[in-house]
Scaffold this motif. Sequence first.
Motif, short mmCIF file in Angstrom:
data_model
loop_
_atom_site.label_atom_id
_atom_site.label_comp_id
_atom_site.label_asym_id
_atom_site.label_seq_id
_atom_site.Cartn_x
_atom_site.Cartn_y
_atom_site.Cartn_z
N ALA A 129 0.85 -1.20 0.00
CA ALA A 129 0.00 0.00 0.00
C ALA A 129 0.88 1.25 0.00
CB ALA A 129 -0.92 -0.01 1.22
N GLY A 130 1.92 1.23 0.83
CA GLY A 130 2.83 2.37 0.89
C GLY A 130 3.55 2.59 -0.43
N ARG A 131 3.91 1.49 -1.08
CA ARG A 131 4.57 1.63 -2.38
C ARG A 131 3.62 2.23 -3.41
NH1 ARG A 131 9.84 -0.32 -3.59
NH2 ARG A 131 9.37 0.70 -5.57
N GLN A 132 2.37 1.85 -3.36
CA GLN A 132 1.41 2.42 -4.32
C GLN A 132 1.32 3.93 -4.16
OE1 GLN A 132 -1.77 -0.27 -3.08
NE2 GLN A 132 -1.80 -1.25 -5.10
N ALA A 133 1.32 4.37 -2.90
CA ALA A 133 1.25 5.81 -2.64
C ALA A 133 2.55 6.50 -3.07
CB ALA A 133 0.99 6.05 -1.14
N MET A 134 3.68 5.95 -2.64
CA MET A 134 4.97 6.58 -2.91
C MET A 134 5.31 6.57 -4.40
SD MET A 134 6.43 7.96 -0.32
CE MET A 134 8.13 8.10 -0.94
N ASP A 135 5.05 5.45 -5.06
CA ASP A 135 5.38 5.37 -6.48
C ASP A 135 4.55 6.38 -7.28
OD1 ASP A 135 7.21 3.43 -5.91
OD2 ASP A 135 5.99 1.74 -6.58
N HIS A 136 3.31 6.60 -6.85
CA HIS A 136 2.48 7.60 -7.51
C HIS A 136 3.13 8.98 -7.41
CE1 HIS A 136 -0.87 10.09 -8.69
NE2 HIS A 136 -1.05 10.55 -7.47
N LEU A 137 3.57 9.35 -6.22
CA LEU A 137 4.20 10.66 -6.03
C LEU A 137 5.49 10.77 -6.84
CD1 LEU A 137 3.64 11.11 -2.17
CD2 LEU A 137 2.31 12.12 -4.04
N ILE A 138 6.25 9.69 -6.85
CA ILE A 138 7.53 9.70 -7.58
C ILE A 138 7.27 9.79 -9.09
CG2 ILE A 138 9.55 8.28 -8.17
CD1 ILE A 138 9.47 7.31 -5.19
N ASP A 182 0.22 -2.25 9.87
CA ASP A 182 1.62 -2.34 10.25
C ASP A 182 2.33 -0.99 10.13
OD1 ASP A 182 4.28 -2.83 10.49
OD2 ASP A 182 4.45 -3.93 8.61
N PRO A 183 2.70 -0.39 11.26
CA PRO A 183 3.30 0.94 11.18
C PRO A 183 4.62 0.93 10.41
CG PRO A 183 3.47 0.04 13.41
CD PRO A 183 2.62 -0.90 12.63
N ASP A 184 5.34 -0.16 10.49
CA ASP A 184 6.62 -0.17 9.79
C ASP A 184 6.45 -0.38 8.30
OD1 ASP A 184 8.03 -1.81 12.59
OD2 ASP A 184 8.23 0.28 11.99
N GLY A 185 5.42 -1.09 7.90
CA GLY A 185 5.24 -1.40 6.49
C GLY A 185 5.17 -0.15 5.64
N ARG A 186 4.41 0.84 6.10
CA ARG A 186 4.24 2.04 5.28
C ARG A 186 5.50 2.89 5.29
NH1 ARG A 186 -2.20 3.28 6.67
NH2 ARG A 186 -2.73 1.07 6.54
N THR A 187 6.14 2.98 6.44
CA THR A 187 7.35 3.78 6.52
C THR A 187 8.49 3.11 5.73
OG1 THR A 187 6.62 4.42 8.72
CG2 THR A 187 8.85 5.02 8.12
N SER A 188 8.55 1.79 5.80
CA SER A 188 9.59 1.10 5.02
C SER A 188 9.34 1.28 3.53
CB SER A 188 9.67 -0.38 5.40
OG SER A 188 8.56 -1.08 4.88
N ALA A 189 8.08 1.42 3.15
CA ALA A 189 7.76 1.65 1.75
C ALA A 189 8.27 3.02 1.29
CB ALA A 189 6.24 1.56 1.52
N TRP A 190 8.18 4.00 2.17
CA TRP A 190 8.70 5.34 1.87
C TRP A 190 10.17 5.23 1.48
CZ3 TRP A 190 12.61 8.07 4.50
CH2 TRP A 190 12.74 9.43 4.16
N ARG A 191 10.92 4.52 2.31
CA ARG A 191 12.36 4.40 2.09
C ARG A 191 12.65 3.57 0.83
NH1 ARG A 191 15.99 5.80 5.69
NH2 ARG A 191 14.31 5.91 7.23
N ALA A 192 11.96 2.44 0.70
CA ALA A 192 12.23 1.55 -0.42
C ALA A 192 11.92 2.21 -1.75
CB ALA A 192 11.42 0.26 -0.26
N ALA A 193 10.82 2.97 -1.78
CA ALA A 193 10.43 3.63 -3.04
C ALA A 193 11.48 4.67 -3.43
CB ALA A 193 9.06 4.28 -2.89
N LEU A 194 11.96 5.43 -2.46
CA LEU A 194 12.99 6.43 -2.74
C LEU A 194 14.27 5.74 -3.22
CD1 LEU A 194 12.44 8.85 0.29
CD2 LEU A 194 11.79 9.25 -2.10
N ASP A 195 14.66 4.69 -2.50
CA ASP A 195 15.86 3.93 -2.89
C ASP A 195 15.76 3.46 -4.33
OD1 ASP A 195 17.32 4.16 -0.58
OD2 ASP A 195 16.60 2.27 0.30
N ASP A 196 14.62 2.86 -4.66
CA ASP A 196 14.44 2.32 -6.01
C ASP A 196 14.50 3.42 -7.06
OD1 ASP A 196 14.25 -0.15 -4.95
OD2 ASP A 196 12.15 -0.51 -5.48
#
Lengths: 342, 342
Positions: free
Chosen positions: A166-175, A196-210
């Motif tokens: 879910a976090g990746r869907q949000a972050m990838d859209h912004l990117i 999962d509080p970590d799932g969304r925050t980890s998605a923020w980081r992973a999306a930026l990394d990618d």
Amino acid sequence: MPGPPRITLDDVARRAGVSTATASRALGDHPHVAAATRARVREAAEELDYVASPEATRLAGGPTGRVAVLVPHPSRWFFGELLEGLEAALRAADLDLVLFRVGGPEERAAFFARLPARRKVDAVVVLAFAVDEIEHARLASLGVDVVAAGGRVASYPSVGVDDHVAGRQAMDHLIHLGHRRIGMIAVEDVGRLAPDPDGRTSAWRAALDDAGIPPDDDLVVTVPWGGEGGADGMARLLGLRSPPTAVFAHDDETALGAIRTLRRAGLRVPEDLSVIGVDDHPLAALTDLTTVAQPVRAQGRRAGELVVAGLRGELADGVPPAELLPTRLVLRGTTSPPGAPR
Amino acid sequence: MPGPPRITLDDVARRAGVSTATASRALGDHPHVAAATRARVREAAEELDYVASPEATRLAGGPTGRVAVLVPHPSRWFFGELLEGLEAALRAADLDLVLFRVGGPEERAAFFARLPARRKVDAVVVLAFAVDEIEHARLASLGVDVVAAGGRVASYPSVGVDDHVAGRQAMDHLIHLGHRRIGMIAVEDVGRLAPDPDGRTSAWRAALDDAGIPPDDDLVVTVPWGGEGGADGMARLLGLRSPPTAVFAHDDETALGAIRTLRRAGLRVPEDLSVIGVDDHPLAALTDLTTVAQPVRAQGRRAGELVVAGLRGELADGVPPAELLPTRLVLRGTTSPPGAPR
């Protein structure tokens, strides 16, 4: 002189290849146990010369027709939707839903302290909060199945969404829109585990990394759950020397709080700053909020179905199922490319 | 040959000056009945030579420790808040809250049709929906107290707010600001009684009358409850030959829907049109919505206290209490004098 080690219900369950709760029900003539399961458990009990302890006999007593549902915050939309779905599934199986609010730390401690003395239930559903070891042991002492809805809790069978996805869907859209300086408003909710509080925050980081964008930890602020928290988090992000051009808020209510701060600051959404949430709360449509939708009522319904399957002895033993329902991006009016012309 | 008319529990209750439910509990040795009440009921039973019917004996059985709560829409904020308050009060008395969703007409019919066969409860709480005669009779057949929260239901003891007063607070505010052409978005919610739908609409008319403004019925639109309804209602008001300069929406969610329509139409709130709701939903603060606040959780808590008092035989018999908690105007940013300069 100690005799040979006493055969326990756990031993019987292990030999029969079922959970302790199922073994308990099978020996207790619970009507919802499959005949094959019952036969297997009885055979195992005979082979082991198992004699039920008084406690096990009590636990194995007839079904009560009641399922305890532990809810941190019944008045929040997320939990209300879970309850609606759960109630529908339990009612379809003629089971009553007994609601227990387990809100703040003191309430929780009091609830779990007296749990074993509570009136009996056939199963317990935990709605999206983390269970610590003591609480886990208390629940286990009930000798009934425990199922989690709205996220993964301990090792219970659960129904939720993949918060990282879910976090990746949000972050990838912004990117994809071209944002590179993206803030994250994470939430800290005492006792709340899921989503999962970590799932969304980890998605923020992973999306930026990618995307090859170096994550700047100053852009992650953690606030108490809710609109006021979101408003505060946004204010903190605006106070940065170099504020973000887009913000991923943990959920829609947090996002709406962030938007209030932006409006008060005289900033336009999305022209000056894009905002995206998660949930698809009914007010997201009303406020034209871009979000990642999750099917909450369906999570409750499916968890109720797992409870019913468990009571019927139809849940596979071994690894408990962790079912994940799909999330999806819902494009509305609060996101746009950065620096869109005024 | 028919014998003399059979003495019923109703006769005993009448003679003892208590409700039938209290009489039932008193004869059934329910532990929560005041000693004086129990003595009075027993005396009445002896004087009348009352012999309990098998059904009355069953009804009078020991307490179950459970209270059934009937909720139309658990996921809506209003009902969630009622539930939170209710759960706290019931738990304080060591009573379990059994949740039943009674949503659409079919669900309700199914629920009430099998009600008498349900597992026993000590009392029933009806959350803010109208009960028809058949449903009323079904509830009566349970032989337990019924309490209403969130508004008046039938003749049950209830806790709510005065919707007419709340409506007057909203309307008088708009009139004081100088508005004369004021629209009303009323809601029609199948099966939902309270907050009393007529109370708010009658306040619209009464406030205009008192201000010497002839009410124009074209300015009242009725929509399904919720944000989408509010959006539709606002669109209908904007389609009038002479649209209003201010709108009183039945509740905050309806008001937020109305504001979405205004925003889409390119109209500014409050410069072009003022909007006020009722509730003080958490998102009202976030969206800067002027509203009339009602204490919803407190209504639930107080209703729970009435249940407990009833089980203890401490509720005065005769006219059931209809408690009204106060509402208050909360000034925010969606109301201003008409024609405020751009």
